[in-house]
Structure formats: structure tokens, C-alpha cells
Design a protein around this motif. Structure first.
Motif, PDB file in Angstrom:
ATOM      1  N   GLY A  23       0.743  -1.289   0.113  1.00  0.00           N
ATOM      2  CA  GLY A  23      -0.107  -0.184   0.070  1.00  0.00           C
ATOM      3  C   GLY A  23       0.829   1.435   0.050  1.00  0.00           C
ATOM      4  N   TYR A  24       2.038   1.259  -0.531  1.00  0.00           N
ATOM      5  CA  TYR A  24       2.972   2.411  -0.649  1.00  0.00           C
ATOM      6  C   TYR A  24       2.403   3.383  -1.525  1.00  0.00           C
ATOM      7  CZ  TYR A  24       6.957   5.294  -1.500  1.00  0.00           C
ATOM      8  OH  TYR A  24       7.573   6.598  -1.694  1.00  0.00           O
ATOM      9  N   VAL A  25       2.479   4.798  -1.024  1.00  0.00           N
ATOM     10  CA  VAL A  25       1.943   5.672  -1.973  1.00  0.00           C
ATOM     11  C   VAL A  25       2.928   6.996  -1.801  1.00  0.00           C
ATOM     12  CG1 VAL A  25       0.089   7.385  -2.598  1.00  0.00           C
ATOM     13  CG2 VAL A  25      -0.405   5.137  -2.038  1.00  0.00           C
ATOM     14  N   ASP A  26       3.410   7.353  -2.902  1.00  0.00           N
ATOM     15  CA  ASP A  26       4.286   8.395  -3.018  1.00  0.00           C
ATOM     16  C   ASP A  26       3.598   9.809  -2.855  1.00  0.00           C
ATOM     17  OD1 ASP A  26       6.419  10.372  -2.992  1.00  0.00           O
ATOM     18  OD2 ASP A  26       7.113   9.628  -4.872  1.00  0.00           O
ATOM     19  N   ARG A  27       3.198  10.198  -1.685  1.00  0.00           N
ATOM     20  CA  ARG A  27       2.052  11.329  -1.794  1.00  0.00           C
ATOM     21  C   ARG A  27       2.873  12.707  -2.199  1.00  0.00           C
ATOM     22  NH1 ARG A  27      -2.560   9.662   0.366  1.00  0.00           N
ATOM     23  NH2 ARG A  27      -2.428   7.854   1.756  1.00  0.00           N
ATOM     24  N   ILE A  28       4.057  12.790  -1.873  1.00  0.00           N
ATOM     25  CA  ILE A  28       4.913  13.938  -2.261  1.00  0.00           C
ATOM     26  C   ILE A  28       5.222  13.962  -3.443  1.00  0.00           C
ATOM     27  CG2 ILE A  28       6.985  15.451  -1.677  1.00  0.00           C
ATOM     28  CD1 ILE A  28       6.916  14.438   1.172  1.00  0.00           C
ATOM     29  N   GLY A  29       5.599  12.919  -4.116  1.00  0.00           N
ATOM     30  CA  GLY A  29       6.082  12.872  -5.462  1.00  0.00           C
ATOM     31  C   GLY A  29       4.931  12.881  -6.406  1.00  0.00           C
ATOM     32  N   SER A  30       3.748  12.782  -6.045  1.00  0.00           N
ATOM     33  CA  SER A  30       2.724  12.901  -6.785  1.00  0.00           C
ATOM     34  C   SER A  30       1.756  14.264  -6.959  1.00  0.00           C
ATOM     35  CB  SER A  30       1.339  11.618  -6.607  1.00  0.00           C
ATOM     36  OG  SER A  30       1.025  12.231  -4.766  1.00  0.00           O
ATOM     37  N   LEU A  31       2.450  14.994  -6.165  1.00  0.00           N
ATOM     38  CA  LEU A  31       1.877  16.414  -6.027  1.00  0.00           C
ATOM     39  C   LEU A  31       2.410  17.013  -7.248  1.00  0.00           C
ATOM     40  CD1 LEU A  31       2.942  17.635  -2.468  1.00  0.00           C
ATOM     41  CD2 LEU A  31       0.592  16.984  -3.319  1.00  0.00           C
ATOM     42  N   PRO A  32       1.305  18.254  -7.719  1.00  0.00           N
ATOM     43  CA  PRO A  32       1.423  18.905  -8.792  1.00  0.00           C
ATOM     44  C   PRO A  32       2.935  19.453  -8.754  1.00  0.00           C
ATOM     45  CG  PRO A  32      -0.595  19.239  -8.199  1.00  0.00           C
ATOM     46  CD  PRO A  32       0.079  18.620  -7.119  1.00  0.00           C
ATOM     47  N   THR A  33       3.618  19.776  -9.947  1.00  0.00           N
ATOM     48  CA  THR A  33       4.668  20.386 -10.220  1.00  0.00           C
ATOM     49  C   THR A  33       4.666  21.822  -9.533  1.00  0.00           C
ATOM     50  OG1 THR A  33       5.352  19.102 -12.082  1.00  0.00           O
ATOM     51  CG2 THR A  33       6.658  21.164 -11.681  1.00  0.00           C
ATOM     52  N   SER A  34       3.912  22.538  -9.744  1.00  0.00           N
ATOM     53  CA  SER A  34       3.938  23.940  -8.974  1.00  0.00           C
ATOM     54  C   SER A  34       3.757  23.793  -7.607  1.00  0.00           C
ATOM     55  CB  SER A  34       2.873  24.505  -9.513  1.00  0.00           C
ATOM     56  OG  SER A  34       1.247  23.554  -9.286  1.00  0.00           O
ATOM     57  N   ILE A  35       3.166  23.071  -7.019  1.00  0.00           N
ATOM     58  CA  ILE A  35       3.257  22.709  -5.514  1.00  0.00           C
ATOM     59  C   ILE A  35       4.647  22.335  -5.035  1.00  0.00           C
ATOM     60  CG2 ILE A  35       2.239  21.517  -3.631  1.00  0.00           C
ATOM     61  CD1 ILE A  35       0.166  23.452  -4.948  1.00  0.00           C
ATOM     62  N   LEU A  36       5.129  21.391  -5.840  1.00  0.00           N
ATOM     63  CA  LEU A  36       6.497  21.042  -5.391  1.00  0.00           C
ATOM     64  C   LEU A  36       7.464  22.052  -5.657  1.00  0.00           C
ATOM     65  CD1 LEU A  36       6.945  17.529  -7.196  1.00  0.00           C
ATOM     66  CD2 LEU A  36       6.579  17.955  -4.865  1.00  0.00           C
ATOM     67  N   LEU A  37       7.489  22.903  -6.503  1.00  0.00           N
ATOM     68  CA  LEU A  37       8.372  24.190  -6.528  1.00  0.00           C
ATOM     69  C   LEU A  37       8.172  25.118  -5.514  1.00  0.00           C
ATOM     70  CD1 LEU A  37       8.387  24.588 -10.675  1.00  0.00           C
ATOM     71  CD2 LEU A  37      10.239  23.636  -9.268  1.00  0.00           C
ATOM     72  N   TYR A  38       6.896  25.181  -5.059  1.00  0.00           N
ATOM     73  CA  TYR A  38       6.652  26.255  -4.202  1.00  0.00           C
ATOM     74  C   TYR A  38       7.447  25.664  -2.730  1.00  0.00           C
ATOM     75  CZ  TYR A  38       4.158  28.848  -0.535  1.00  0.00           C
ATOM     76  OH  TYR A  38       3.636  29.562   0.622  1.00  0.00           O
ATOM     77  N   ILE A  39       7.083  24.325  -2.476  1.00  0.00           N
ATOM     78  CA  ILE A  39       7.497  23.662  -1.283  1.00  0.00           C
ATOM     79  C   ILE A  39       9.277  23.796  -1.255  1.00  0.00           C
ATOM     80  CG2 ILE A  39       7.982  21.680  -0.040  1.00  0.00           C
ATOM     81  CD1 ILE A  39       5.412  20.719  -0.864  1.00  0.00           C
ATOM     82  N   MET A  40       9.743  23.916  -2.433  1.00  0.00           N
ATOM     83  CA  MET A  40      11.267  23.815  -2.244  1.00  0.00           C
ATOM     84  C   MET A  40      11.974  25.369  -2.408  1.00  0.00           C
ATOM     85  SD  MET A  40      11.667  21.023  -5.731  1.00  0.00           S
ATOM     86  CE  MET A  40      13.335  21.249  -6.052  1.00  0.00           C
TER      87      MET A  40
END
Length: 379
Positions: A23-40
Motif C-alpha cells: 500500500g505504498y503511495v508516494d504522496r509528495i512525489g505525486s503532487l503537481p509540479t507547481s506545488i513541489l516548486l513552491y515547497i522547494m
């Protein structure tokens, strides 16, 4: 060679193996690119680049980050740090904006390196630029730091903290940043803008709202002119070792906050600092001292206080009070009314006594009955 190969101390990541059954789900990696860039954007650039080893999705994601946050403390050697920053600029996606740069280096930086960094940022919609470093000008007495021949229409925040004890770091005659709203300058020198000896570096910054100058100087000029209809906050500070405080003329009718910290001398005391009555001023802080107390300096301080009559908050230091007390016939002098005063804070050396007669004079006819004394050994 790839950029990530040049990064020192890449963290070792222990990859755990998961299966769909677990049941592993990569929740962070599945976020939209715009959200990931904002977090970074909340990470340092070194940490951002290190994410490239996580997976194929992350390999090139760092190239689109709109921030560059780098400091040499994150690297074992200074040359690694400078090389890293250069390679980030070389390998990042050239079509992506670079809105925010925060650069701090405890060692020496060549002026050309700074100019290159600023030029790149200006061509990529830079909005915030913070730079803190020693400037290497060992073969130059005067370092003409950078040029502003073309306006940078995107820059809104500028913070320069430059250090070079034996040389003078000279800014352009005019900071050509028409959208600039906040500016902090430390350790720089303003050149004359005309043949009359006036330095007017902020003449094109029509939207400037907040300005702080710390331990700065003049080159081939006698007076620094601070002019701005939208300027609401101004801080002027002369460092302890700055033996040549200069004349300042302030034309800012909408000023609501003012602070002066440093030594008074003949330049700061023999001219009219303010060209307006400062009716909108709400906060004022004056921590001024003199090598030799004189009635001349006391009178200039009193003229400032009279312009601060509408303030809600007033900050002083015990040395400033001592200067005021030197006025002939004090306290039997014209009274200064602070009808709106809600806070009076005095910084005091614990080894000295606060001049109580000055406090009583200042608190006459105010809504408050006493001042807040803050004991500070050195300030």
C-alpha cells in the motif's frame, strides 16, 4: 560533468523497497509540479539540487526553482561554494524566472562575480536581491561596484551588506530600480550625482517605501539627499568606527517611522535635516551621542524632537538625554508637547544613571507617567 556530481556531502538516502501490496503511495512525489516548486522555495539551493537523486521525477525539477538561496556555511570550502552557485546559474532552465536571490559569503567575492550574478538575476525577472559578502578589491582604492545603465523594472526588494575595511565600495550615481519599494544598504559609498556635491542615489526609485542605510559614506559629495513622496520608514545608522558622518537632507512628507543611530558631528548638526514638519510621524528613535557634549548638538536634538510632536512611540538612549540636559538653563526652556505619546523607551548603560530631569521634562503633559528603561551594556 553534471552539477549534482559537484555537490559536496550529498546525503546518503537508504532506499526502502515497497510493493503495491504494502500500500505504498508516494504522496509528495505525486503532487503537481507547481506545488513541489513552491515547497522547494523554503529550502536552500544546495538542498534543492540534492533532491535530484530521489527519482526520475525529481532529476530536473530543481532547474525550474525561482529562488537561489546560498551561503558558504553549507560548504566545506569557499571555492566549492562559488563554483556551485556559478554552475546553478549555468545549468538551470534559462526560460524560468529567478524571483529571489539570497547570497551570503563569509569570504571575499570579486566585484565581477557580483556584477555577473546581478546581471543574470535582472534578466530573469528578479524581485528580491539580498547579498552579504566581503568584496575583493586588493588592487583598487575605489571599487566601482556595479552599473545601472539600464533600469531593472522587476526588482522590489534590495539588501546589500558589503564589507571591505581598506577600500571604498562605490555604488552607481543612481539606483535604476523604478519598482523598488524596500532597500537596505550597509557598508557602501554614494557618489556625487552633480557638480554641487549632492548624492541622490534614490532619485529614480519613485515607489520606495522603506529605506535603511548603515555605516555608509560619501564619495566626492558633501550631502546625501533622501527624497521620496512615498517613503514611510527611514533608518540612518553610523557605525561606531565611522568617523565621518555626513550631511543628510530628508524630503519625505509621508514619513511615519524614523530612526537615527550614531555620532553627531558638525556635519549632522549644522544643517536642517528635515524639509517637512513630519506631521504623519508615528514612531521615532534617536540613539545619538557626541564625542564632546555641546549646546550646539543639544539644540539640534531639540529641533528634531519638536518635529516628533505627533509620535505615538519614542525611543531614546541615556547619552542622548545627557546631550539634551546640556542646554543652557535646562529645564527652563520651551516645552515640547507629545500629546499622542503612548510609549517612551530609553536604553541605558547599567553603569550610568538616567538623567531623570530630562525624562520629567519629556513626559510633561503626555498620556503616560513614566518611561520604560532598558539596561543595555553596549548599544
Amino acid at each position: 560533468m553534471s552539477l549534482q556530481g559537484d555537490i559536496v556531502e550529498v546525503p546518503k538516502i537508504k532506499r526502502a523497497m515497497y510493493t503495491e501490496k504494502e500500500g505504498y503511495v508516494d504522496r509528495i512525489g505525486s503532487l503537481p509540479t507547481s506545488i513541489l516548486l513552491y515547497i522547494m522555495t523554503f529550502l536552500t539551493t544546495k538542498e534543492v539540487v540534492q533532491t535530484c537523486i530521489l527519482s526520475k521525477r525529481w532529476k530536473d525539477l530543481w532547474k525550474y526553482i525561482p529562488t537561489l538561496i546560498a551561503g558558504n556555511t553549507h560548504f566545506r570550502r569557499a571555492e566549492f561554494f562559488k563554483k556551485f552557485v556559478s554552475k546553478v546559474l549555468l545549468h538551470r532552465d534559462n526560460s524560468s524566472p529567478l524571483h529571489n536571490i539570497a547570497f551570503k559569503h563569509g569570504g571575499y567575492i570579486q566585484p565581477q562575480y557580483f556584477a555577473k550574478l546581478l546581471s543574470y538575476a535582472a534578466s530573469h525577472n528578479m524581485e528580491q536581491f539580498k547579498f552579504d559578502a566581503f568584496i575583493d578589491g586588493r588592487h583598487q582604492k575605489y571599487i566601482m561596484f556595479f552599473r545601472c545603465e539600464s533600469p531593472c523594472h522587476s526588482l522590489k526588494y534590495l539588501n546589500l551588506s558589503l564589507r571591505e575595511a581598506m577600500r571604498t565600495i562605490v555604488l552607481p550615481k543612481s539606483l535604476n530600480f523604478p519598482q523598488l519599494t524596500e532597500c537596505h544598504l550597509k557598508g557602501v559609498t554614494f557618489p556625487s550625482s552633480d557638480e554641487n556635491g549632492y548624492a541622490e542615489p534614490f532619485s529614480t526609485c519613485k515607489k520606495l517605501n522603506t529605506l535603511a542605510i548603515d555605516d555608509c559614506a560619501l564619495y566626492d559629495a558633501q550631502t546625501l539627499c533622501v527624497v521620496g513622496d512615498k517613503l514611510s520608514s527611514l533608518t540612518i545608522q553610523f557605525g561606531v568606527l565611522n568617523h565621518y558622518p555626513f550631511e543628510v537632507q530628508i524630503s519625505a512628507p509621508n514619513l511615519s517611522s524614523f530612526a537615527f543611530v550614531g555620532r553627531l558631528n558638525s556635519c549632522t548638526a549644522t544643517h536642517k535635516l528635515f524639509k517637512h514638519n513630519l506631521d504623519l510621524l508615528q514612531e521615532a528613535r534617536v540613539e545619538a551621542y557626541c564625542v564632546e557634549i555641546s549646546s550646539e548638538f543639544a539644540e539640534i536634538l531639540m529641533s528634531w524632537l519638536k518635529r516628533f510632536k505627533n509620535v505615538i512611540s519614542l525611543g531614546l538612549c541615556s547619552e542622548t538625554l545627557e546631550v539634551i540636559s546640556s542646554i543652557p538653563k535646562f529645564p527652563d526652556i520651551e516645552h515640547v508637547h507629545f500629546a499622542n505619546l503612548k510609549s517612551l523607551v530609553v536604553k541605558n548603560d547599567p553603569n550610568k544613571d538616567v538623567p531623570k530631569e530630562v525624562l520629567e521634562y519629556l513626559l510633561q503633559d503626555t498620556p503616560i507617567s513614566e518611561a520604560t528603561i532598558i539596561e543595555v551594556a553596549k548599544y
